[in-house]
Design a protein around this motif. Structure first.
Motif, PDB file in Angstrom:
ATOM      1  N   GLU A 253       0.842  -1.212   0.000  1.00 30.63           N
ATOM      2  CA  GLU A 253       0.000   0.000   0.000  1.00 30.63           C
ATOM      3  C   GLU A 253       0.876   1.260   0.000  1.00 30.63           C
ATOM      4  N   GLU A 254       1.944   1.226   0.793  1.00 28.22           N
ATOM      5  CA  GLU A 254       2.855   2.386   0.841  1.00 28.22           C
ATOM      6  C   GLU A 254       3.600   2.555  -0.475  1.00 28.22           C
ATOM      7  N   GLU A 255       4.008   1.423  -1.068  1.00 30.96           N
ATOM      8  CA  GLU A 255       4.651   1.464  -2.390  1.00 30.96           C
ATOM      9  C   GLU A 255       3.762   2.149  -3.408  1.00 30.96           C
ATOM     10  N   GLU A 256       2.506   1.716  -3.420  1.00 33.62           N
ATOM     11  CA  GLU A 256       1.538   2.260  -4.388  1.00 33.62           C
ATOM     12  C   GLU A 256       1.343   3.759  -4.163  1.00 33.62           C
ATOM     13  N   ALA A 257       1.277   4.164  -2.886  1.00 34.89           N
ATOM     14  CA  ALA A 257       1.075   5.581  -2.559  1.00 34.89           C
ATOM     15  C   ALA A 257       2.272   6.425  -3.002  1.00 34.89           C
ATOM     16  N   LEU A 258       3.482   5.928  -2.749  1.00 37.64           N
ATOM     17  CA  LEU A 258       4.683   6.689  -3.140  1.00 37.64           C
ATOM     18  C   LEU A 258       4.793   6.803  -4.662  1.00 37.64           C
ATOM     19  N   GLN A 259       4.463   5.720  -5.333  1.00 39.81           N
ATOM     20  CA  GLN A 259       4.497   5.744  -6.795  1.00 39.81           C
ATOM     21  C   GLN A 259       3.469   6.750  -7.329  1.00 39.81           C
ATOM     22  N   ALA A 260       2.260   6.727  -6.760  1.00 42.33           N
ATOM     23  CA  ALA A 260       1.204   7.645  -7.192  1.00 42.33           C
ATOM     24  C   ALA A 260       1.570   9.092  -6.869  1.00 42.33           C
ATOM     25  N   TYR A 261       2.176   9.296  -5.697  1.00 44.01           N
ATOM     26  CA  TYR A 261       2.633  10.647  -5.333  1.00 44.01           C
ATOM     27  C   TYR A 261       3.617  11.179  -6.381  1.00 44.01           C
ATOM     28  N   GLY A 262       4.640  10.375  -6.685  1.00 43.24           N
ATOM     29  CA  GLY A 262       5.650  10.817  -7.645  1.00 43.24           C
ATOM     30  C   GLY A 262       5.079  11.030  -9.034  1.00 43.24           C
ATOM     31  N   ASN A 263       4.178  10.155  -9.425  1.00 50.03           N
ATOM     32  CA  ASN A 263       3.576  10.248 -10.754  1.00 50.03           C
ATOM     33  C   ASN A 263       2.759  11.540 -10.900  1.00 50.03           C
ATOM     34  N   ASN A 264       1.895  11.805  -9.924  1.00 54.81           N
ATOM     35  CA  ASN A 264       1.071  13.015  -9.977  1.00 54.81           C
ATOM     36  C   ASN A 264       1.916  14.279  -9.864  1.00 54.81           C
ATOM     37  N   LEU A 265       2.936  14.226  -9.018  1.00 50.90           N
ATOM     38  CA  LEU A 265       3.853  15.369  -8.899  1.00 50.90           C
ATOM     39  C   LEU A 265       4.567  15.621 -10.224  1.00 50.90           C
ATOM     40  N   GLY A 266       5.011  14.550 -10.871  1.00 55.34           N
ATOM     41  CA  GLY A 266       5.735  14.691 -12.141  1.00 55.34           C
ATOM     42  C   GLY A 266       4.879  15.302 -13.236  1.00 55.34           C
ATOM     43  N   ILE A 267       3.616  14.872 -13.308  1.00 59.66           N
ATOM     44  CA  ILE A 267       2.715  15.443 -14.315  1.00 59.66           C
ATOM     45  C   ILE A 267       2.474  16.923 -14.021  1.00 59.66           C
ATOM     46  N   ALA A 268       2.227  17.244 -12.749  1.00 57.40           N
ATOM     47  CA  ALA A 268       2.016  18.644 -12.369  1.00 57.40           C
ATOM     48  C   ALA A 268       3.246  19.482 -12.706  1.00 57.40           C
ATOM     49  N   PHE A 269       4.410  18.947 -12.401  1.00 53.30           N
ATOM     50  CA  PHE A 269       5.682  19.644 -12.661  1.00 53.30           C
ATOM     51  C   PHE A 269       5.814  19.974 -14.149  1.00 53.30           C
ATOM     52  N   GLN A 270       5.527  18.996 -15.021  1.00 53.15           N
ATOM     53  CA  GLN A 270       5.690  19.214 -16.455  1.00 53.15           C
ATOM     54  C   GLN A 270       4.627  20.160 -17.006  1.00 53.15           C
ATOM     55  N   LEU A 271       3.413  20.074 -16.496  1.00 52.16           N
ATOM     56  CA  LEU A 271       2.370  21.005 -16.925  1.00 52.16           C
ATOM     57  C   LEU A 271       2.784  22.448 -16.640  1.00 52.16           C
TER      58      LEU A 271
END
Length: 332
Positions: free
Chosen positions: A199-217
């Motif tokens: 569950e923590e793995e999934e959360a960290l991956q989702a955190y980084g993924n959403n942050l990365g998309i926001a960063f590029q936008l």
């Protein structure tokens, strides 16, 4: 009259949080970019020393700290993440024919394209050596997969460039691969070496993924902003390169036939006239596409923050939340 001391920025908070580990990462980076071929450390060092924030490796360190990790395997992995990032920058600048990187002459502008590509390959190879040292097949799987997805994203961006009919879905696929994948992997492996639950793995991956998309936008909105000059970049590079980013995709969709013809002439045919960039900016403002791009980034940022709810409150959690806000606020 005494000045009130300013509060530290989110980047400073994160940097201070992982300061000791970051020193070790920087030492690992310097050590691993050495080579008897003098041009390799010279060229790699030029980019690595050019003032990047080390955001991605710091995400690895903070993710490990979020789970109270006491070992040292996250150090090599953070260096690995930075090498992957630096290699992609070297290759990006060659593909984009960029003359500037972080306000300085790009490596390809100084040494040429061939050395830049080859040193990028060297750094990719070094990153794989560092992956192996983590002694975890799962870590290798995550980071090697990220490397291949990033490369696919670069090729996909070439395909969508100069195509005024590019869809939002195709654009998001590009930034998911090019940018978000490494953010997600950086956070994921930091948690993994610290013994994260699924569950923590999934959360960290989702955190980084959403942050990365926001960063590029935000990056793509900034390309049409006067703030670019402060970042040592030219305004409108994406426009001149025909990169179909969200601000332009929205403007094409909302434009009339005359406006669509303008975007086709400039982005597809690469036929530029005096005043075209100014006209492009006026169209983006007319259709509110820059604000809408920032708003979309904020939505992804909010998702990044919300997935951290499963972790107990800690300085690491607050720093990770703060860096999301920082990434969005770069637009202002």
């Amino acid at each position: 009259m005494d000045k009130t001391p300013s509060s530290p920025t989110a980047v400073e908070v994160l940097t201070n949080l992982v300061a000791d580990d970051l020193k070790a990462v920087n030492l690992a980076i310097v050590e691993r970019m050495q080579s008897p071929v003098a041009l390799i450390p010279q060229l790699a060092g030029h980019l690595i020393a050019a003032g990047g924030k080390r955001l991605r490796p710091m995400l690895t360190l903070a993710s490990a700290q979020l789970l109270n990790y006491q070992g040292d395997k996250h150090i090599g992995l953070a260096a690995c993440v930075e090498f992957i990032h630096t290699a992609t920058l070297l290759h990006d600048d060659v593909v984009d024919e960029s003359d500037l990187r972080r306000g300085q002459d790009s490596a390809n502008a100084i040494w040429g394209n061939k050395p830049s590509v080859l040193v990028g390959d060297f750094l990719f190879s070094r990153s794989f050596e560092l992956m192996v040292q983590a002694d975890s097949l799962k870590v290798m799987e995550i980071l090697s997969h990220a490397s291949s997805v990033i490369a696919q994203g670069e090729v996909l961006q070439l395909i969508t460039a100069n195509d005024a009919d590019t869809t939002q879905e195709a654009y998001l696929e590009v930034i998911q691969a090019k940018t978000a994948q490494l953010f997600a992997a950086a956070c994921h492996v930091g948690g993994l070496v610290a013994g994260s639950t699924p569950e923590e793995e999934e959360a960290l991956q989702a955190y980084g993924n959403n942050l990365g998309i926001a960063f590029q936008l935000i990056d793509d909105a900034l390309d049409y902003s006067a703030k670019q000059a402060e970042l040592g970049k030219a305004v409108g590079d994406d426009f001149r390169d025909g990169k179909m980013t969200l601000p332009v995709i929205l403007a094409v969709a909302r434009g009339d036939d005359e406006e669509k013809a303008f975007w086709k002439r400039t982005q597809e045919d690469q036929e530029f006239r005096d005043g075209d960039l100014e006209h492009a900016l006026s169209l983006l403002n007319k259709h509110n596409t820059l604000d809408d791009t920032v708003s979309r980034a904020r939505d992804y940022g909010n998702q990044a923050i919300s997935v951290l709810d499963i972790f107990p409150d800690s300085p690491a959690k607050e720093a990770l939340k703060g860096i999301v806000t920082f990434c969005i606020e770069r637009a202002y």
